[in-house]
Design a protein around this motif. Sequence first.
Motif, mmCIF file in Angstrom:
data_model
loop_
_atom_site.group_PDB
_atom_site.id
_atom_site.type_symbol
_atom_site.label_atom_id
_atom_site.label_comp_id
_atom_site.label_asym_id
_atom_site.label_seq_id
_atom_site.Cartn_x
_atom_site.Cartn_y
_atom_site.Cartn_z
ATOM 1 N N MET A 329 0.832 -1.211 0.000
ATOM 2 C CA MET A 329 0.000 0.000 0.000
ATOM 3 C C MET A 329 0.866 1.261 0.000
ATOM 4 O O MET A 329 0.560 2.246 -0.685
ATOM 5 N N ARG A 330 1.956 1.229 0.745
ATOM 6 C CA ARG A 330 2.841 2.401 0.799
ATOM 7 C C ARG A 330 3.502 2.658 -0.551
ATOM 8 O O ARG A 330 3.638 3.808 -0.985
ATOM 9 N N VAL A 331 3.885 1.581 -1.234
ATOM 10 C CA VAL A 331 4.588 1.723 -2.521
ATOM 11 C C VAL A 331 3.614 2.055 -3.651
ATOM 12 O O VAL A 331 3.846 2.970 -4.448
ATOM 13 N N ALA A 332 2.529 1.313 -3.729
ATOM 14 C CA ALA A 332 1.587 1.462 -4.856
ATOM 15 C C ALA A 332 0.669 2.668 -4.691
ATOM 16 O O ALA A 332 0.185 3.225 -5.682
ATOM 17 N N LYS A 333 0.416 3.078 -3.446
ATOM 18 C CA LYS A 333 -0.515 4.173 -3.174
ATOM 19 C C LYS A 333 -1.812 4.016 -3.988
ATOM 20 O O LYS A 333 -2.163 4.883 -4.796
ATOM 21 N N PRO A 334 -2.529 2.912 -3.781
ATOM 22 C CA PRO A 334 -3.733 2.664 -4.585
ATOM 23 C C PRO A 334 -4.829 3.706 -4.346
ATOM 24 O O PRO A 334 -4.955 4.250 -3.246
ATOM 25 N N ASP A 335 -5.572 3.977 -5.410
ATOM 26 C CA ASP A 335 -6.698 4.919 -5.303
ATOM 27 C C ASP A 335 -7.922 4.254 -4.682
ATOM 28 O O ASP A 335 -8.809 4.937 -4.171
ATOM 29 N N LEU A 336 -7.957 2.923 -4.749
ATOM 30 C CA LEU A 336 -9.095 2.178 -4.206
ATOM 31 C C LEU A 336 -8.601 0.843 -3.664
ATOM 32 O O LEU A 336 -7.826 0.147 -4.321
ATOM 33 N N LYS A 337 -9.017 0.520 -2.451
ATOM 34 C CA LYS A 337 -8.656 -0.774 -1.842
ATOM 35 C C LYS A 337 -9.942 -1.572 -1.658
ATOM 36 O O LYS A 337 -10.832 -1.130 -0.910
ATOM 37 N N ILE A 338 -10.024 -2.698 -2.344
ATOM 38 C CA ILE A 338 -11.253 -3.480 -2.333
ATOM 39 C C ILE A 338 -11.031 -4.802 -1.611
ATOM 40 O O ILE A 338 -10.105 -5.558 -1.938
ATOM 41 N N PHE A 339 -11.889 -5.070 -0.642
ATOM 42 C CA PHE A 339 -11.853 -6.354 0.067
ATOM 43 C C PHE A 339 -12.760 -7.333 -0.668
ATOM 44 O O PHE A 339 -13.913 -7.021 -0.988
ATOM 45 N N VAL A 340 -12.242 -8.529 -0.955
ATOM 46 C CA VAL A 340 -13.024 -9.588 -1.597
ATOM 47 C C VAL A 340 -13.259 -10.687 -0.568
ATOM 48 O O VAL A 340 -12.306 -11.243 -0.010
ATOM 49 N N GLY A 341 -14.523 -10.971 -0.300
ATOM 50 C CA GLY A 341 -14.866 -12.002 0.678
ATOM 51 C C GLY A 341 -15.884 -12.974 0.116
ATOM 52 O O GLY A 341 -16.602 -12.658 -0.838
ATOM 53 N N GLU A 342 -15.925 -14.165 0.704
ATOM 54 C CA GLU A 342 -16.904 -15.164 0.278
ATOM 55 C C GLU A 342 -18.222 -14.925 0.999
ATOM 56 O O GLU A 342 -18.288 -14.974 2.228
ATOM 57 N N SER A 343 -19.264 -14.704 0.246
ATOM 58 C CA SER A 343 -20.577 -14.455 0.839
ATOM 59 C C SER A 343 -21.041 -15.631 1.696
ATOM 60 O O SER A 343 -21.681 -15.446 2.732
ATOM 61 N N ILE A 344 -20.698 -16.847 1.276
ATOM 62 C CA ILE A 344 -21.197 -18.042 1.972
ATOM 63 C C ILE A 344 -20.554 -18.256 3.342
ATOM 64 O O ILE A 344 -21.021 -19.079 4.119
ATOM 65 N N THR A 345 -19.483 -17.521 3.664
ATOM 66 C CA THR A 345 -18.844 -17.729 4.969
ATOM 67 C C THR A 345 -19.492 -16.905 6.082
ATOM 68 O O THR A 345 -19.094 -16.992 7.246
ATOM 69 N N GLY A 346 -20.481 -16.091 5.738
ATOM 70 C CA GLY A 346 -21.279 -15.409 6.749
ATOM 71 C C GLY A 346 -20.498 -14.508 7.678
ATOM 72 O O GLY A 346 -19.812 -13.578 7.263
ATOM 73 N N ASN A 347 -20.592 -14.809 8.984
ATOM 74 C CA ASN A 347 -19.951 -13.962 9.991
ATOM 75 C C ASN A 347 -18.437 -13.930 9.872
ATOM 76 O O ASN A 347 -17.798 -12.940 10.241
ATOM 77 N N ASP A 348 -17.843 -15.011 9.353
ATOM 78 C CA ASP A 348 -16.387 -15.022 9.137
ATOM 79 C C ASP A 348 -15.996 -13.937 8.143
ATOM 80 O O ASP A 348 -15.003 -13.220 8.329
#
Length: 416
Positions: A329-348
């Motif tokens: 993150m420090r090197v790339a300085k992204p304009d957008l950081k997107i978290f990808v999660g599995e919907s089926i894992t629920g609370n996890d």
Amino acid sequence: MFGFLKDKLKGVLSKFTKKVEEEAPEEKVAVEKSVVPPEKPVEKKVEKQVKKVEAEKPKPVKKVERKPEPRVERPKVEVAPEVPKVEVQVPKVVEKPVEKGFFAKLKDAVVGESKPEVKVEQPVEEKGFFQKITETITTKRISAEKFDELFWDLELALLENNVAVEVIEKIKSDLKSQLVDKPIPRGQIDETIANSLHKSIEDLFGIPGIDLLEKARQKKPFVICFVGVNGSGKTTSIAKVAKYLQNNGLSVVLAAADTFRAAAIDQLQLHADKLGVKLIRQDYGSDPAAVAFDAIKHAEANRKDVVLIDTAGRLHSNTNLMDEMKKIMRVAKPDLKIFVGESITGNDCVEQAKQFNAAVGIDGIILAKADVDEKGGAAISVSYVTQKPILFLGIGQEYEDLQEFDKERLLASIGL
């Protein structure tokens, strides 16, 4: 999608309504209604009835005019004094609905005869343009103790479908404020409860969304970094986003910054070849921050619109790997950081999003495998808990199977 949650909510709401109808005490409430004074409508009715009488009994009317038929010299105005006599007969005509026309009968069949109109016939004191009549309504009132008892079934259903505890508390608080000690008209209990639940869940998605296409056109290159745990569907989601951007006229460069997982680079290369985009890669074990840096420089040199950076999946509890991500993150300085999660894992999934947000500050969320998620707990909870918007839902294995998030569609899918 979310079928199990839909069935559970339907069953619980039905049970909730039934218990309220059976156990909540009834109250008789006198409600004042403002209505237009009946004088003008009565005059119109009088005119219509006079016309009907004239149409139905033409002979007596002719006799009233006495002799010559063509005598138009006398306008009907002179008969005006006799109107009071007709007015005296009008109430009788109203009381006996003699012969109703087809449309009047049809209206009564569909809408039902309106009882409040009959009440208007009662002498009411004039109070300006509007007058008030009272109507008695039977209502139900739920006490706080009764509500807690009734909500327990709904709480169990939400927990069973992986809805976060914070979200359940919010829904409970909302319903309590809208239902407890409030008179609910009998016959509208089901609708009132369903509407209250709909509004409460709708408010979970009050965080402003992100227009990815608009943002990507504001800066060149626009850098997006994808984060998440192992096997959450990051690499496939990146390929879907690349296709989405291509379909909207934007050029893409991929960065294989997952130099840790075996075959991760080869998997992304396969997607890059199919989509016809450039992949910036190095050998396994290379510094992922260096790969991200090279990809951004390539995009700047070749005037590409967007850089999509794939990172290694990692658990939020792995301190070394989380530190490595912070370096990217420090090197790339992204304009957008997107978290990808599995919907089926629920609370996890919700907990992982919280931890990644605390570590690197995510901007948005993609929920993969939403098409096979029957519970929907993650979709309902993750945005509220992290205060970050859901951008897309992954709904299949094809590149086109990336659905822009729409809260109304989600609410419809759970039956609200």
